[in-house]
Write a protein that holds these residues in place. Structure first.
Motif, PDB file in Angstrom:
ATOM      1  N   TYR A 106       0.851  -1.194   0.000  1.00  0.00           N
ATOM      2  CA  TYR A 106       0.000   0.000   0.000  1.00  0.00           C
ATOM      3  C   TYR A 106       0.885   1.243   0.000  1.00  0.00           C
ATOM      4  N   PRO A 107       0.799   2.066  -1.043  1.00  0.00           N
ATOM      5  CA  PRO A 107       1.604   3.292  -1.057  1.00  0.00           C
ATOM      6  C   PRO A 107       0.995   4.342  -0.119  1.00  0.00           C
ATOM      7  N   PHE A 108       1.836   4.959   0.692  1.00  0.00           N
ATOM      8  CA  PHE A 108       1.363   5.990   1.610  1.00  0.00           C
ATOM      9  C   PHE A 108       2.194   7.255   1.425  1.00  0.00           C
TER      10      PHE A 108
ATOM     11  N   PHE B 226      10.263  10.451  10.342  1.00  0.00           N
ATOM     12  CA  PHE B 226      10.049   9.791   9.054  1.00  0.00           C
ATOM     13  C   PHE B 226      11.363   9.671   8.297  1.00  0.00           C
ATOM     14  N   ASN B 227      12.112  10.758   8.239  1.00  0.00           N
ATOM     15  CA  ASN B 227      13.388  10.750   7.509  1.00  0.00           C
ATOM     16  C   ASN B 227      14.397   9.789   8.132  1.00  0.00           C
ATOM     17  N   GLN B 228      14.370   9.662   9.460  1.00  0.00           N
ATOM     18  CA  GLN B 228      15.273   8.718  10.114  1.00  0.00           C
ATOM     19  C   GLN B 228      14.913   7.284   9.758  1.00  0.00           C
TER      20      GLN B 228
ATOM     21  N   GLU C 200       4.890  12.475  -3.545  1.00  0.00           N
ATOM     22  CA  GLU C 200       5.788  11.383  -3.174  1.00  0.00           C
ATOM     23  C   GLU C 200       5.013  10.349  -2.379  1.00  0.00           C
ATOM     24  N   GLU C 201       5.217   9.088  -2.743  1.00  0.00           N
ATOM     25  CA  GLU C 201       4.604   7.998  -2.008  1.00  0.00           C
ATOM     26  C   GLU C 201       5.678   6.997  -1.614  1.00  0.00           C
TER      27      GLU C 201
ATOM     28  N   LEU D 157      13.772   1.570   5.801  1.00  0.00           N
ATOM     29  CA  LEU D 157      12.551   0.916   6.227  1.00  0.00           C
ATOM     30  C   LEU D 157      11.355   1.365   5.386  1.00  0.00           C
ATOM     31  N   PHE D 158      11.496   2.502   4.728  1.00  0.00           N
ATOM     32  CA  PHE D 158      10.508   2.986   3.767  1.00  0.00           C
ATOM     33  C   PHE D 158      11.210   3.160   2.424  1.00  0.00           C
ATOM     34  N   ASP D 159      10.547   2.726   1.366  1.00  0.00           N
ATOM     35  CA  ASP D 159      11.074   2.898   0.014  1.00  0.00           C
ATOM     36  C   ASP D 159      10.201   3.885  -0.737  1.00  0.00           C
ATOM     37  N   LYS D 160      10.848   4.804  -1.448  1.00  0.00           N
ATOM     38  CA  LYS D 160      10.115   5.742  -2.272  1.00  0.00           C
ATOM     39  C   LYS D 160       9.595   5.011  -3.505  1.00  0.00           C
ATOM     40  N   VAL D 161       8.348   5.308  -3.877  1.00  0.00           N
ATOM     41  CA  VAL D 161       7.702   4.653  -5.004  1.00  0.00           C
ATOM     42  C   VAL D 161       7.494   5.664  -6.124  1.00  0.00           C
ATOM     43  N   ARG D 162       7.799   5.237  -7.319  1.00  0.00           N
ATOM     44  CA  ARG D 162       7.508   6.087  -8.478  1.00  0.00           C
ATOM     45  C   ARG D 162       6.073   5.819  -8.906  1.00  0.00           C
TER      46      ARG D 162
END
Length: 123
Positions: A57-59, A90-92, A111-112, A98-103
């Motif tokens: 799920y993109p957030f 979030f940035n840490q 940005e998701e 632990l979070f990947d940016k999605v195109r």
């Protein structure tokens, strides 16, 4: 996790950690568990909270930060703005992969992010 560590002893402690003995057939899960164990205490509940999102799920960053704030997971100290502190959290977590940016070209400049399935399982 070790990207910003320059102390030899920190690297040695991670290398010799007993967590590597948990699953001899799979180095991924112990590595993820170690990443979680090494999170600062204020980031653990924020990371775990993200399991409210289903796998794949993109957030949006702002969405997650507002949820953290609404649930009392971001508590500013002194003059710090709560939104800025949520942004730091979030940035840490993102800097620890632990979070990947999605195109997603269909959403324009929004940005998701996603949590990989294994990271989601860990959380």
């Amino acid at each position: 996790m070790l990207r910003s560590e320059s102390e030899f002893e920190v690297w040695r402690r991670i290398l010799t950690s007993e967590i590597w003995d948990l699953d001899k057939d799979n180095d991924i899960l112990p590595a993820l568990m170690l990443s979680y164990n090494e999170l600062p205490p204020h980031l653990k509940p924020c990371f775990s909270y993200c399991t409210i999102f289903p796998k794949d799920y993109p957030f949006r960053k702002e969405q997650v930060i507002h949820l953290w704030i609404a649930n009392g997971l971001v508590v500013p100290q002194g003059e710090e703005r709560i939104q800025d502190l949520g942004d730091q959290f979030f940035n840490q977590l993102r800097s620890r992969s632990l979070f990947d940016k999605v195109r997603n070209p269909s959403h324009g400049n929004t940005e998701e992010f996603l949590m990989h399935d294994l990271v989601n399982d860990l959380a």
